[in-house]
Scaffold this motif. Structure first.
Motif, PDB file in Angstrom:
ATOM      1  N   MET A 294       0.836  -1.173   0.000  1.00  0.00           N
ATOM      2  CA  MET A 294       0.000   0.000   0.000  1.00  0.00           C
ATOM      3  C   MET A 294       0.886   1.243   0.000  1.00  0.00           C
ATOM      4  N   THR A 295       0.618   2.162  -0.871  1.00  0.00           N
ATOM      5  CA  THR A 295       1.394   3.389  -0.986  1.00  0.00           C
ATOM      6  C   THR A 295       0.880   4.415   0.015  1.00  0.00           C
ATOM      7  N   PRO A 296       1.801   4.998   0.813  1.00  0.00           N
ATOM      8  CA  PRO A 296       1.346   6.009   1.763  1.00  0.00           C
ATOM      9  C   PRO A 296       0.865   7.264   1.031  1.00  0.00           C
ATOM     10  N   ILE A 297      -0.145   7.891   1.583  1.00  0.00           N
ATOM     11  CA  ILE A 297      -0.680   9.123   1.027  1.00  0.00           C
ATOM     12  C   ILE A 297       0.111  10.277   1.623  1.00  0.00           C
ATOM     13  N   ASN A 298       0.678  11.113   0.775  1.00  0.00           N
ATOM     14  CA  ASN A 298       1.461  12.249   1.241  1.00  0.00           C
ATOM     15  C   ASN A 298       0.627  13.518   1.206  1.00  0.00           C
ATOM     16  N   SER A 299       0.767  14.290   2.230  1.00  0.00           N
ATOM     17  CA  SER A 299       0.069  15.562   2.301  1.00  0.00           C
ATOM     18  C   SER A 299       0.739  16.571   1.379  1.00  0.00           C
ATOM     19  N   PRO A 300      -0.048  17.341   0.649  1.00  0.00           N
ATOM     20  CA  PRO A 300       0.559  18.380  -0.194  1.00  0.00           C
ATOM     21  C   PRO A 300       1.176  19.505   0.636  1.00  0.00           C
ATOM     22  N   TYR A 301       0.883  19.529   1.936  1.00  0.00           N
ATOM     23  CA  TYR A 301       1.411  20.570   2.805  1.00  0.00           C
ATOM     24  C   TYR A 301       2.742  20.195   3.443  1.00  0.00           C
ATOM     25  N   LYS A 302       3.157  18.961   3.289  1.00  0.00           N
ATOM     26  CA  LYS A 302       4.436  18.536   3.849  1.00  0.00           C
ATOM     27  C   LYS A 302       5.559  19.025   2.950  1.00  0.00           C
ATOM     28  N   SER A 303       6.644  19.472   3.573  1.00  0.00           N
ATOM     29  CA  SER A 303       7.768  19.969   2.788  1.00  0.00           C
ATOM     30  C   SER A 303       8.606  18.798   2.278  1.00  0.00           C
ATOM     31  N   LYS A 304       9.455  19.110   1.335  1.00  0.00           N
ATOM     32  CA  LYS A 304      10.279  18.079   0.707  1.00  0.00           C
ATOM     33  C   LYS A 304      11.581  17.823   1.448  1.00  0.00           C
ATOM     34  N   GLY A 305      12.037  18.759   2.228  1.00  0.00           N
ATOM     35  CA  GLY A 305      13.290  18.575   2.949  1.00  0.00           C
ATOM     36  C   GLY A 305      14.332  19.575   2.515  1.00  0.00           C
ATOM     37  N   GLY A 306      15.537  19.406   3.026  1.00  0.00           N
ATOM     38  CA  GLY A 306      16.635  20.279   2.663  1.00  0.00           C
ATOM     39  C   GLY A 306      16.677  21.552   3.481  1.00  0.00           C
ATOM     40  N   ILE A 307      17.520  22.473   3.030  1.00  0.00           N
ATOM     41  CA  ILE A 307      17.725  23.717   3.764  1.00  0.00           C
ATOM     42  C   ILE A 307      16.472  24.582   3.785  1.00  0.00           C
ATOM     43  N   GLY A 308      15.669  24.505   2.721  1.00  0.00           N
ATOM     44  CA  GLY A 308      14.410  25.256   2.690  1.00  0.00           C
ATOM     45  C   GLY A 308      13.458  24.798   3.771  1.00  0.00           C
ATOM     46  N   ARG A 309      13.445  23.507   4.044  1.00  0.00           N
ATOM     47  CA  ARG A 309      12.602  22.966   5.097  1.00  0.00           C
ATOM     48  C   ARG A 309      13.039  23.502   6.460  1.00  0.00           C
ATOM     49  N   LEU A 310      14.352  23.532   6.683  1.00  0.00           N
ATOM     50  CA  LEU A 310      14.881  24.052   7.945  1.00  0.00           C
ATOM     51  C   LEU A 310      14.517  25.530   8.110  1.00  0.00           C
ATOM     52  N   TYR A 311      14.682  26.301   7.047  1.00  0.00           N
ATOM     53  CA  TYR A 311      14.333  27.723   7.082  1.00  0.00           C
ATOM     54  C   TYR A 311      12.851  27.898   7.416  1.00  0.00           C
ATOM     55  N   ASN A 312      11.994  27.149   6.732  1.00  0.00           N
ATOM     56  CA  ASN A 312      10.550  27.254   6.983  1.00  0.00           C
ATOM     57  C   ASN A 312      10.193  26.832   8.406  1.00  0.00           C
ATOM     58  N   ALA A 313      10.830  25.772   8.904  1.00  0.00           N
ATOM     59  CA  ALA A 313      10.553  25.313  10.268  1.00  0.00           C
ATOM     60  C   ALA A 313      10.909  26.394  11.282  1.00  0.00           C
ATOM     61  N   LEU A 314      12.051  27.051  11.082  1.00  0.00           N
ATOM     62  CA  LEU A 314      12.453  28.126  11.990  1.00  0.00           C
ATOM     63  C   LEU A 314      11.497  29.314  11.885  1.00  0.00           C
ATOM     64  N   ARG A 315      11.068  29.629  10.674  1.00  0.00           N
ATOM     65  CA  ARG A 315      10.135  30.734  10.459  1.00  0.00           C
ATOM     66  C   ARG A 315       8.794  30.439  11.130  1.00  0.00           C
ATOM     67  N   TYR A 316       8.281  29.207  10.954  1.00  0.00           N
ATOM     68  CA  TYR A 316       7.007  28.837  11.574  1.00  0.00           C
ATOM     69  C   TYR A 316       7.118  28.855  13.101  1.00  0.00           C
ATOM     70  N   SER A 317       8.245  28.421  13.617  1.00  0.00           N
ATOM     71  CA  SER A 317       8.448  28.435  15.070  1.00  0.00           C
ATOM     72  C   SER A 317       8.457  29.856  15.602  1.00  0.00           C
ATOM     73  N   ALA A 318       9.139  30.752  14.901  1.00  0.00           N
ATOM     74  CA  ALA A 318       9.165  32.154  15.321  1.00  0.00           C
ATOM     75  C   ALA A 318       7.762  32.758  15.261  1.00  0.00           C
ATOM     76  N   GLN A 319       7.000  32.415  14.219  1.00  0.00           N
ATOM     77  CA  GLN A 319       5.620  32.898  14.118  1.00  0.00           C
ATOM     78  C   GLN A 319       4.779  32.374  15.276  1.00  0.00           C
ATOM     79  N   GLY A 320       4.991  31.130  15.649  1.00  0.00           N
ATOM     80  CA  GLY A 320       4.250  30.543  16.764  1.00  0.00           C
ATOM     81  C   GLY A 320       4.572  31.223  18.078  1.00  0.00           C
ATOM     82  N   LEU A 321       5.853  31.485  18.324  1.00  0.00           N
ATOM     83  CA  LEU A 321       6.239  32.186  19.552  1.00  0.00           C
ATOM     84  C   LEU A 321       5.667  33.601  19.559  1.00  0.00           C
TER      85      LEU A 321
END
Length: 128
Positions: free
Chosen positions: A1-28
């Motif tokens: 069975m193939t897992p269903i991937n969310s279109p909102y999940k990032s692909k990875g890499g440095i862009g993912r890290l940047y976005n994670a830090l940005r979202y965390s700052a927005q949350g704080l």
């Protein structure tokens, strides 16, 4: 069975890290702007942090005291997120949403009680 991937999940890499830090700052930022309890606990953390550094007799003890402070903030952030999500679903009284909010509040209370016990234990160890 193939897992269903969310279109909102990032692909990875440095862009993912940047976005994670940005979202965390927005949350704080959102917690600081919209949550009075978070601001009060943050004030308490700012007061108790130098006291923890002064009170701790070892790096481990200092980190334990500081850890309890950050633990309270973390649980408060999770509780605030749960409440925001619940309020998005409905603002009407609903027993399950009320229960979810009460459970989040209980988690915050337990984290504060845990922190108080740790702090009182460290303070008591200086006298006995």
């Amino acid at each position: 069975m193939t897992p269903i991937n969310s279109p909102y999940k990032s692909k990875g890499g440095i862009g993912r890290l940047y976005n994670a830090l940005r979202y965390s700052a927005q949350g704080l930022g959102a917690a600081f702007r919209h949550e009075a309890a978070f601001r009060q606990e943050l004030l308490l953390v700012s007061i108790l942090t130098p006291i923890a550094i002064w009170l701790g007799r070892s790096l481990g003890e200092i980190l334990m005291l500081l850890g309890t402070l950050f633990f309270v903030l973390i649980i408060e952030l999770l509780n605030s997120g749960l409440e925001a999500l619940a309020d998005t679903i409905t603002l009407e009284k609903h027993p399950l949403i009320g229960r979810a909010k009460d459970l989040g509040s209980a988690a915050v209370m337990l984290s504060i009680l845990f922190g108080a016990v740790v702090w009182l234990s460290v303070i008591a160890s200086h006298f006995f």
